[in-house]
Design a protein around this motif. Structure first.
Motif, mmCIF file in Angstrom:
data_model
loop_
_atom_site.group_PDB
_atom_site.id
_atom_site.type_symbol
_atom_site.label_atom_id
_atom_site.label_comp_id
_atom_site.label_asym_id
_atom_site.label_seq_id
_atom_site.Cartn_x
_atom_site.Cartn_y
_atom_site.Cartn_z
ATOM 1 N N LEU A 38 5.679 -8.460 -1.865
ATOM 2 C CA LEU A 38 5.266 -7.117 -2.267
ATOM 3 C C LEU A 38 3.836 -7.144 -2.786
ATOM 4 N N VAL A 39 3.008 -6.228 -2.270
ATOM 5 C CA VAL A 39 1.612 -6.196 -2.709
ATOM 6 C C VAL A 39 1.264 -4.910 -3.453
ATOM 7 N N PHE A 60 3.891 -4.169 1.704
ATOM 8 C CA PHE A 60 4.059 -5.615 1.831
ATOM 9 C C PHE A 60 2.865 -6.221 2.565
ATOM 10 N N ASN A 61 2.757 -7.541 2.503
ATOM 11 C CA ASN A 61 1.627 -8.207 3.146
ATOM 12 C C ASN A 61 1.776 -8.263 4.664
ATOM 13 N N GLU A 62 3.020 -8.155 5.164
ATOM 14 C CA GLU A 62 3.279 -8.175 6.596
ATOM 15 C C GLU A 62 4.347 -7.139 6.932
ATOM 16 N N PRO A 63 4.343 -6.590 8.134
ATOM 17 C CA PRO A 63 5.415 -5.675 8.532
ATOM 18 C C PRO A 63 6.753 -6.399 8.597
ATOM 19 N N PRO A 64 7.823 -5.746 8.212
ATOM 20 C CA PRO A 64 9.143 -6.390 8.273
ATOM 21 C C PRO A 64 9.648 -6.450 9.712
ATOM 22 N N SER A 94 3.506 -2.061 7.491
ATOM 23 C CA SER A 94 4.032 -2.895 6.404
ATOM 24 C C SER A 94 4.408 -2.068 5.177
ATOM 25 N N THR A 95 4.621 -0.735 5.360
ATOM 26 C CA THR A 95 4.935 0.158 4.241
ATOM 27 C C THR A 95 6.346 0.713 4.392
ATOM 28 N N SER A 116 11.762 -10.596 6.051
ATOM 29 C CA SER A 116 10.418 -11.133 6.196
ATOM 30 C C SER A 116 10.088 -11.398 7.666
ATOM 31 N N SER A 117 8.803 -11.460 7.949
ATOM 32 C CA SER A 117 8.358 -11.707 9.319
ATOM 33 C C SER A 117 8.798 -13.068 9.842
#
Length: 213
Positions: A38-39, A60-64, A94-95, A116-117
């Motif tokens: 989470l960012v 998040f830092n990457e798309p799920p 990633s939102t 997670s990716s």
């Protein structure tokens, strides 16, 4: 010479072991760091919200992995434990976003889970305080002053049947008023009695006349 070879073999074996351990550590660290994290959050953690709150947004830092959308969820619970989320999670890049409807002012907890990716599920939670406006409950109808809420409503007064206005068929097949038919019966009986009385008088006079003759 044999002793030297044994020493070199021992050093080589130790080097292989150390290299394996180091490689395993690097791979493990790389795998752990691949988990999404989470960012950003809105509302932010440990803050007080005074404006109307309609959404909770997590970045998040990457798309799920959207292939596992059923494992992606957000709940926003009030102090009583009720979930105030009103719609499914919306995923854009990633939102993650959910719509909410606060039921009261106070402490709220956001619980989230995503995939997670790298294919691993990750989750977490944080809290915030809501001090903004809350929708007023819809008023319910209440009985008026002096009314008994348990009593049944009084039905409207219905017209009582008028016995004298009840229609009934007469001998000719036409509809006559029952009250009028009763009057006609009495009139008929009275007329019959008068006729009988007159006839009796006539008979008596004729009889006397004959006797006198």
């Amino acid at each position: 010479m044999t002793a030297l070879r044994r020493a070199l073999a021992g050093v080589t074996a130790a080097t292989v072991v150390v290299a394996g351990l180091l490689l395993g550590g690097v791979v493990g660290a790389g795998s752990a760091s691949a988990h999404d994290y989470l960012v950003s959050t809105a509302p932010a953690a440990d803050t007080t919200v005074t404006e109307p709150l309609t959404q909770v947004v997590l970045g998040f830092n990457e798309p799920p992995l959207t292939d596992f959308a059923s494992a992606i969820a957000i709940e926003v619970r009030d102090a009583a434990g009720a979930n105030i989320v009103t719609d499914p999670v919306s995923i854009v890049d990633s939102t993650l976003t959910v719509s909410v409807a606060p039921t009261a002012q106070g402490e709220y907890t956001v619980l989230w889970q995503t995939v997670s990716s790298d294919g691993h599920p990750v989750s977490g939670e944080y809290g915030f305080t809501y001090a903004g406006p809350v929708a007023e409950p819809t008023p319910t109808a209440t009985p008026g002053a002096g009314e008994d809420p348990t009593s049944a409503p009084t039905p409207p007064a219905s017209a009582e049947p008028d016995e004298t206005a009840t229609a009934s068929p007469d001998a000719s097949g036409t509809i006559a008023e029952s009250g009028d038919s009763g009057a006609l019966v009495w009139v008929g009986l009275g007329g019959a009695l008068i006729v009988l009385a007159i006839a009796g008088g006539v008979v008596a006079l004729v009889t006397r006349h004959r006797r006198a003759a």
